[in-house]
Enzyme design. Structure first.
Site, PDB file in Angstrom:
ATOM      1  N   THR A 195       0.802  -1.208   0.000  1.00 40.02           N
ATOM      2  CA  THR A 195       0.000   0.000   0.000  1.00 40.02           C
ATOM      3  C   THR A 195       0.840   1.265   0.000  1.00 40.02           C
ATOM      4  OG1 THR A 195      -1.707  -1.140   1.165  1.00 40.02           O
ATOM      5  CG2 THR A 195      -1.593   1.231   1.509  1.00 40.02           C
ATOM      6  N   GLU A 282      10.363  -1.575  -6.504  1.00 42.16           N
ATOM      7  CA  GLU A 282      10.983  -2.884  -6.388  1.00 42.16           C
ATOM      8  C   GLU A 282      12.000  -3.113  -7.497  1.00 42.16           C
ATOM      9  OE1 GLU A 282       6.944  -4.765  -4.543  1.00 42.16           O
ATOM     10  OE2 GLU A 282       7.379  -4.914  -6.675  1.00 42.16           O
ATOM     11  N   SER A 410       6.312 -16.449   2.182  1.00 37.83           N
ATOM     12  CA  SER A 410       6.905 -17.101   3.360  1.00 37.83           C
ATOM     13  C   SER A 410       5.787 -17.641   4.233  1.00 37.83           C
ATOM     14  CB  SER A 410       7.740 -16.099   4.132  1.00 37.83           C
ATOM     15  OG  SER A 410       6.985 -14.930   4.360  1.00 37.83           O
TER      16      SER A 410
END
Lengths: 410, 410
Positions: A195, A282, A410
Site C-alpha cells: 500500500t 521494487e 513465506s
C-alpha cells in the site's frame, strides 16, 4: 525478506522538528513483525482539519471505506496506522475490526469516532489482530511526543528499503508555516500489498474544504502521476491534516492568492514523497522522468505518459540502458489518445533522437548512451497534435523486480 | 539473438495440404536476416474475398493503413509479407515504400492494386529496402506452389521460437470445407516490434461482409483476449481470405444457421493461433487461463480478466509458483469494473481458495501447490455482481522476459 536500501534513495531522512498541534507515538505491538515498531498514533489538537484521497480500487479495504465516511466531517483528532497486516479482503470481520479500533481510539483519546482515521498495511487476507492494537492504545497515548517524526515514518514501513519524509516551509500573508509529511510504499511486494500511504501535516489554518481541494488537485500531479508496476493497492491513502496553530490571515478558498506560496510548497511535498516511492520501487535502478507535450489536453498527456511509464518493454529497455525510441512510439500508440504518427518527436537526455515521425539521421549517440548509463533518465515526447502537457515518473523493470515478486510466500 | 524453443510450444507444426485457390511462395531476399527466408507471397485465385482487423494503435504502420484502405473492396488476389523490417515509424518514406510494393505486386500478378495486401514485421524506424522485395517478386511468382504452408509460417517469423499454424475442417450444408492458417508473434522483442500477424485461408465461399463479421467477432474472443506484456504493436494484422473453391450452398449472413459449424471451426482456429502466440511469449514458462464470471457484462468480464493477466504482480507470482490470490483481488479492484469485494470467489486449479471475499479457511493447499508447479495454470474468478463472463489467456513474467528485453540493441 530484508532488502538492501535502494540505490536511488535520498542521502538521509530530512530534518523534522515539532509542529504545533501534532504529537506522535510509535510502538511494537507484534501485529506481525518481530523486533520492530509496527504502530503509529498521531494526536491532533482540537480544531484540526482534514482532507484526503483514496485508492480507486473497486475492492478497497475496510479502513479506506471508514476513512471515506469520516472525511465529510472535516475534523481530525487522531490517526492510527499499523503495519504488518493490511486488513484487506477480510470481509465482515475486517469491517468489525476497524470499528473496534476506531471506537477504542476515540475512547482512549476522548474524541468523537468521526475524527479518528486509520490505515492498515501489510499482509492481506488474514484477520487483523485488532486486540493487539486496542490493548496498546493507552500505552501509545502516554508516549505521545512532538518529536518522533522519523520514528513515525519507520513504524509504517513494510517492505520499503528507506523511511520517507518531506519538509517545506511557506508564507501565508506575513507568517511562516511548515508542512511535514511521511509516506510509505515501494510497489507491491509479496506477501504485502505494499500500500501507498502518505500523511501530510501542517500548522497552517486551512478550512477542510480548502484542504480537500489542495489534496485532490495536488494528488493529480504527484501520486497519480507515478507508477512502479501499474498495480493498484486496495488501501492507498493520502491524508492531510492542518492544525491551525500558526497565526496568519484567514484563508477562504483554494485559489485564494494568499495561499499561492503554501500551495506550491504543499504540491512540492506531495511530489517529493511520490518521487521517493518511485525511488524505492521494487528492483529499481533508474529513476525515469517522462515529460509529454503536444497532446490534445493535459489529461491525454498524462495518459500517454503513463502508457510509456507502464510499458514493460520501455521499462526493460531502460534497465538495459538502451535508448529504444521504437518502444516509446509503440507505447504512445497504445495509449488510445490522439497522436500524429508523422509529427512525433522524442528526446532522451535532452538529445532529440526522433523528429517528424522518423529517426533523426545521424544523431549523436554518445551523449545519449552516456545518459542511459546514469541513474536519472529523462524522456521528452511531443505527440504533435495540441498543447496538452504532463510529467510522470517511473522506474526501470529489472531482474530485481522478478526476484522480489516471484519468491514464494513465506 | 537465437532463443531456445518455448517449453510451451506444441509438439509439431500441424499437417497442412493444398487448399483450392491458394498458392504460396517464399524466398530469402535479404531484407535483414542472413541465410533464412524473409518474404512470403500468397496468390489467391480470382473471386477470393477478404475480411480483416488491425492494431488499434494510434501510430499504426503504413502497410496497416494501406490494408485498411483496401478492405472495403472485399476482394483479394495477393498477400505479401516480409520479415526483418516493420516499415514502422518511417514517415513519408514508409508510405512511399508500401505504394511501390503494392504497385509492383499488382503489376507482376496482373491484378488490381486494391486486391493486394501487405504486412511488414521486424526492426522499426529503418527505411524498408523495398527494392529488394520488388526485384524479387517475379522470382516469387515463378515459385508459387500449393504446398508450401509450413515454409510460409517460417518466412514470416521474427523472434518467434516456433512456427505457428492451425487447421480445421467444417461442414457447410453437405459439403466439407477447410480452414488453414498461419501466424507469428511472441510479445515484442528488441529490436523488433514483434508484431502479431495472422492469416486465415479457407476454400469456403464466404461473401466479404460475412467474412468481415466472422473476423471481427472471432478476434474479440481470441486475439483480443490474449496478452503477453500488455504492449501493442503498430502493425498487428489479422486477415482472412475465402477462395470459394469448395462447392456448397450459398451463405448469406454471419448468423446464417448453415454457417454454424464453419463459424465454430473458424473461431477455434483463431483461438488456437492466439494460444500459440501466448505459448511463445517472451520468457514464458507457464500458460495461464483466466476465466472470469459474475461480472456486469461480458465486456466488463474481459476487462477484469485482462487486468489480472496484465498485472506484473500476478504474473510474477505465477512464475514463482505462488497461489497468491491477494494479487488477483488487487487486479480485480484495479480493473475499474463493478465487483463486490465481499462476494468475490477465486479458484486455482479447480480448488476454491477464496469465497465471499475471504480466504477459504483451511483449504487443501496440496493440490493447489501441485497445480502451480505445472505448465498449465487455471484461474477462475467470480466477482459477484452479474452474469457477464469471459476467458483470457496469458503467460507468466520471468527472468527470461527481462533477459530478452533488457538486452542492448544489436
Amino acid at each position: 525478506m530484508s532488502l538492501p536500501v535502494s540505490p536511488l534513495a535520498p542521502a538521509s531522512f530530512p530534518k523534522m522538528t515539532p509542529l504545533g498541534g501534532v504529537r506522535l507515538a510509535v510502538g511494537a505491538c507484534g501485529v506481525r513483525y518481530k523486533e520492530r515498531t509496527d504502530v503509529l498514533l498521531v494526536e491532533l489538537a482540537p480544531g484540526a482539519t482534514v482532507g484526503g484521497v483514496f485508492t480507486r480500487s473497486k475492492t478497497a479495504s475496510a479502513s479506506v471505506l471508514r476513512c471515506r465516511a469520516h472525511l465529510p466531517g472535516g475534523a481530525a483528532r487522531a490517526l492510527l496506522v499499523n503495519s504488518g497486516n493490511a486488513n484487506a479482503f477480510t470481509g465482515a470481520r475486517g469491517v468489525a475490526a476497524v470499528d473496534r479500533v476506531v471506537a477504542t481510539a476515540a475512547n482512549v483519546l476522548g474524541c468523537a469516532e468521526e475524527t479518528v482515521f486509520t490505515s492498515s498495511t501489510g499482509v492481506i487476507g488474514e484477520p487483523l489482530p485488532d486486540g493487539k492494537l486496542t490493548a496498546f492504545l493507552p500505552t501509545l497515548k502516554e508516549r505521545l511526543d512532538a518529536d518522533r517524526w522519523e520514528d513515525a515514518a519507520r513504524a509504517i514501513m513494510t517492505t520499503d528499503t528507506f523511511a520517507k519524509g518531506s519538509v517545506r516551509t511557506a508564507r501565508i500573508g506575513g507568517a511562516t508555516v511548515r508542512i511535514q509529511a511521511i509516506a510509505k510504499g515501494s510497489g507491491m511486494i509479496a506477501p504485502d500489498m505494499a500500500t501507498m500511504l502518505a500523511y501530510v501535516f501542517t500548522d497552517a489554518k486551512i478550512p477542510a474544504p480548502v484542504l480537500q481541494a489542495l489534496v485532490a488537485e495536488g494528488a493529480e500531479r504527484s501520486f497519480n502521476a507515478i507508477t512502479v508496476d501499474s498495480d493498484t493497492s486496495t488501501s492507498d491513502t493520502l491524508l492531510a491534516f492542518a492544525t491551525g496553530h500558526a497565526r496568519h490571515a484567514e484563508v477562504e478558498a483554494a485559489d485564494d492568492p494568499i495561499l499561492a506560496d503554501f500551495r506550491a510548497a504543499f504540491d512540492a511535498v506531495l511530489i517529493d514523497l511520490a518521487h521517493q516511492i518511485v525511488r524505492d520501487g521494487e528492483g529499481a535502478r533508474k529513476f525515469v522522468t517522462i515529460a509529454v507535450g503536444g497532446a490534445q489536453n493535459d489529461v491525454a498527456a498524462r495518459k500517454i505518459g503513463l502508457a510509456i511509464a507502464n510499458s514493460p518493454l520501455v521499462k526493460t529497455a531502460i534497465a538495459g540502458e538502451d535508448a529504444n525510441w521504437g518502444r516509446i512510439v509503440m507505447a504512445i500508440g497504445k495509449a488510445g489518445e490522439a497522436a500524429d504518427r508523422d509529427r512525433i518527436a522524442i528526446a532522451i537526455g535532452g538529445v532529440e533522437i526522433a523528429r517528424d515521425g522518423e529517426a533523426v539521421p545521424d544523431y549523436d549517440e554518445t551523449p545519449v548512451a552516456r545518459h542511459m548509463k546514469g541513474q536519472e533518465i529523462d524522456i521528452a515526447v511531443d505527440v504533435g497534435v495540441g498543447t496538452g502537457a504532463a510529467t510522470v515518473w517511473t522506474c526501470d523493470l529489472t531482474h530485481g523486480y522478478i526476484d522480489i515478486n516471484a519468491d514464494y510466500r513465506s
